[in-house]
Design an enzyme around this catalytic site. Structure first.
Site, PDB file in Angstrom:
ATOM      1  CG  HIS A  55      -3.637   3.314 -24.155  1.00  0.00           C
ATOM      2  ND1 HIS A  55      -3.394   4.527 -24.765  1.00  0.00           N
ATOM      3  CD2 HIS A  55      -3.357   3.500 -22.840  1.00  0.00           C
ATOM      4  CE1 HIS A  55      -2.987   5.403 -23.866  1.00  0.00           C
ATOM      5  NE2 HIS A  55      -2.943   4.793 -22.681  1.00  0.00           N
ATOM      6  CD  GLU A 113      -5.592   3.081 -29.318  1.00  0.00           C
ATOM      7  OE1 GLU A 113      -5.782   4.261 -29.676  1.00  0.00           O
ATOM      8  OE2 GLU A 113      -5.631   2.723 -28.119  1.00  0.00           O
ATOM      9  CB  CYS A 142      -1.904   8.494 -27.173  1.00  0.00           C
ATOM     10  SG  CYS A 142      -1.331   6.839 -26.706  1.00  0.00           S
ATOM     11  CB  CYS A 187      -1.796   3.852 -29.381  1.00  0.00           C
ATOM     12  SG  CYS A 187      -2.299   3.315 -27.720  1.00  0.00           S
TER      13      CYS A 187
END
Length: 145
Positions: free
Chosen positions: A46, A48, A76, A79
């Protein structure tokens, strides 16, 4: 947030879900990331996480104290956990994610009193632009099917 949006457009150009993140320390970007789950075949890739890894390398350690993450879409659970564990001080969010968001939408992990670190959160920065890139991506994906 504009720099995070630039990262999201990089994801879009590679047919990834267009989410971008940057981490800033003392006015300087020390970490950048955009989604690469499909490209890397990695569920943890992801924006992040990638930005946190880059910032950690830059600082030479895992504690990202006194830093701010700008991210185009609400993080999410994975993260959010990484943000807490890396001790990021502040997160600035563009668009909220009512399906997977864990910074206030579905739940709020960043301000949970059970954790040893809490994160200051600012919502809705360049919200329209951040929301539009995601909506347009998924609209195009549905139209292709």
């Amino acid at each position: 947030m504009r720099e995070a949006l630039e990262e999201a457009y990089k994801a879009l150009s590679t047919y990834e879900v267009p989410v971008g993140a940057v981490i800033v320390s003392d006015g300087k970007i020390i970490g950048r990331g955009f989604n690469k789950r499909e490209t890397l075949k990695d569920p943890t890739a992801h924006a992040e996480i990638i930005a946190i890894e880059e910032a950690s390398k830059y600082l030479g350690g895992w504690r990202l104290l006194n830093t701010t993450m700008y991210v185009t879409l609400e993080p999410c659970a994975m993260c959010s956990g990484a943000i807490i564990n890396s001790r990021i001080s502040r997160v600035v969010i563009g668009a909220m994610d009512p399906i997977r968001g864990c910074c206030g939408s579905v739940m709020n992990l960043l301000d949970n009193p059970h954790f040893n670190h809490r994160v200051q959160v600012t919502y809705g920065v360049l919200e329209e632009e951040c929301s539009r890139i995601i909506k347009d991506f998924f609209k195009e994906l549905r139209n292709k099917k």
